[in-house]
Design a protein around this motif. Structure first.
Motif, PDB file in Angstrom:
ATOM      1  N   GLY A  27       0.815  -1.213   0.000  1.00 61.48           N
ATOM      2  CA  GLY A  27       0.000   0.000   0.000  1.00 61.48           C
ATOM      3  C   GLY A  27       0.845   1.257   0.000  1.00 61.48           C
ATOM      4  N   ARG A  28       1.927   1.258   0.768  1.00 63.07           N
ATOM      5  CA  ARG A  28       2.813   2.425   0.791  1.00 63.07           C
ATOM      6  C   ARG A  28       3.521   2.594  -0.546  1.00 63.07           C
ATOM      7  NH1 ARG A  28       3.415   0.133   5.750  1.00 63.07           N
ATOM      8  NH2 ARG A  28       5.397  -0.890   5.335  1.00 63.07           N
ATOM      9  N   ILE A  56      -4.765  -2.330   3.968  1.00 64.00           N
ATOM     10  CA  ILE A  56      -5.386  -3.076   2.875  1.00 64.00           C
ATOM     11  C   ILE A  56      -4.798  -2.628   1.538  1.00 64.00           C
ATOM     12  CG2 ILE A  56      -7.514  -3.451   4.156  1.00 64.00           C
ATOM     13  CD1 ILE A  56      -8.847  -1.332   2.385  1.00 64.00           C
ATOM     14  N   ALA A  57      -4.818  -3.539   0.574  1.00 63.16           N
ATOM     15  CA  ALA A  57      -4.331  -3.239  -0.770  1.00 63.16           C
ATOM     16  C   ALA A  57      -5.277  -2.246  -1.443  1.00 63.16           C
ATOM     17  CB  ALA A  57      -4.245  -4.521  -1.598  1.00 63.16           C
ATOM     18  N   HIS A  58      -4.725  -1.394  -2.287  1.00 61.88           N
ATOM     19  CA  HIS A  58      -5.540  -0.473  -3.085  1.00 61.88           C
ATOM     20  C   HIS A  58      -6.387  -1.285  -4.064  1.00 61.88           C
ATOM     21  CE1 HIS A  58      -2.573   2.468  -1.756  1.00 61.88           C
ATOM     22  NE2 HIS A  58      -3.334   3.420  -2.238  1.00 61.88           N
ATOM     23  N   GLY A  59      -7.648  -0.945  -4.167  1.00 57.10           N
ATOM     24  CA  GLY A  59      -8.519  -1.621  -5.125  1.00 57.10           C
ATOM     25  C   GLY A  59      -8.033  -1.481  -6.556  1.00 57.10           C
ATOM     26  N   MET A  60      -7.558  -0.285  -6.901  1.00 56.52           N
ATOM     27  CA  MET A  60      -7.078  -0.086  -8.273  1.00 56.52           C
ATOM     28  C   MET A  60      -5.826  -0.909  -8.552  1.00 56.52           C
ATOM     29  SD  MET A  60      -9.432   1.530  -9.638  1.00 56.52           S
ATOM     30  CE  MET A  60      -8.649   1.577 -11.227  1.00 56.52           C
ATOM     31  N   TRP A  61      -4.978  -1.117  -7.537  1.00 57.28           N
ATOM     32  CA  TRP A  61      -3.813  -1.977  -7.735  1.00 57.28           C
ATOM     33  C   TRP A  61      -4.268  -3.402  -8.025  1.00 57.28           C
ATOM     34  CZ3 TRP A  61      -1.910  -6.513  -5.973  1.00 57.28           C
ATOM     35  CH2 TRP A  61      -0.621  -6.855  -6.392  1.00 57.28           C
ATOM     36  N   LEU A  67      -5.668  -7.378 -14.499  1.00 56.56           N
ATOM     37  CA  LEU A  67      -5.670  -7.087 -15.937  1.00 56.56           C
ATOM     38  C   LEU A  67      -4.325  -7.410 -16.567  1.00 56.56           C
ATOM     39  CD1 LEU A  67      -7.733  -3.788 -16.064  1.00 56.56           C
ATOM     40  CD2 LEU A  67      -8.486  -6.122 -16.605  1.00 56.56           C
ATOM     41  N   ALA A  68      -3.238  -7.198 -15.832  1.00 59.10           N
ATOM     42  CA  ALA A  68      -1.921  -7.544 -16.350  1.00 59.10           C
ATOM     43  C   ALA A  68      -1.813  -9.044 -16.592  1.00 59.10           C
ATOM     44  CB  ALA A  68      -0.841  -7.084 -15.375  1.00 59.10           C
TER      45      ALA A  68
END
Length: 129
Positions: A27-28, A56-61, A67-68
């Motif tokens: 996240g950082r 928590i992990a970023h949703g966009m990440w 997608l990758a």
């Protein structure tokens, strides 16, 4: 990506394709690149202030990482994602997708579904080989 773990698919879910180990500082690191420094993503202490036991992990990440894995990004015309549960960091998650790569999900331990998604591709272009 590591070897695919024996995480069971959700009822009717796609088969596992990859396993990712996500570090506690994800996240950082993503926040430094994206500029999104929301405290729920940065440290366990600041995440607890907002009701999460850990950062928590970023949703966009998580969407971008899925997608990758989904194949040629230039073939993707649209994406639809439904977030189901936050990814607490650190974590090991499993990326699962159907044979076309057009329907996918991200699962945690015991098959917990974190997100589900679909991609629409340009006509005549297929997903992963």
């Amino acid at each position: 990506p590591g070897p695919v773990a024996a995480v069971p698919p959700a009822a009717g879910g796609p088969p596992a394709r990859a396993e990712w180990r996500l570090p506690g500082d994800l996240g950082r690191r993503y926040g430094a690149v994206s500029g999104d420094r929301n405290p729920i993503h940065l440290h366990p202490l600041t995440a607890r202030l907002f009701g999460f036991p850990r950062a928590i992990a970023h949703g966009m990440w998580t969407v971008a990482r899925c997608l990758a894995e989904a194949g040629d990004p230039s073939s993707i015309r649209s994406v639809r994602v439904g977030f189901r549960a936050p990814v607490l960091l650190p974590a090991t998650v499993t990326y699962a997708a159907d044979a076309t790569g057009n329907a996918f999900e991200l699962r945690g331990g015991k098959g917990r579904v974190h997100l589900v998604g679909t991609v629409t591709r340009q006509a005549g272009v297929s997903g992963p080989g």
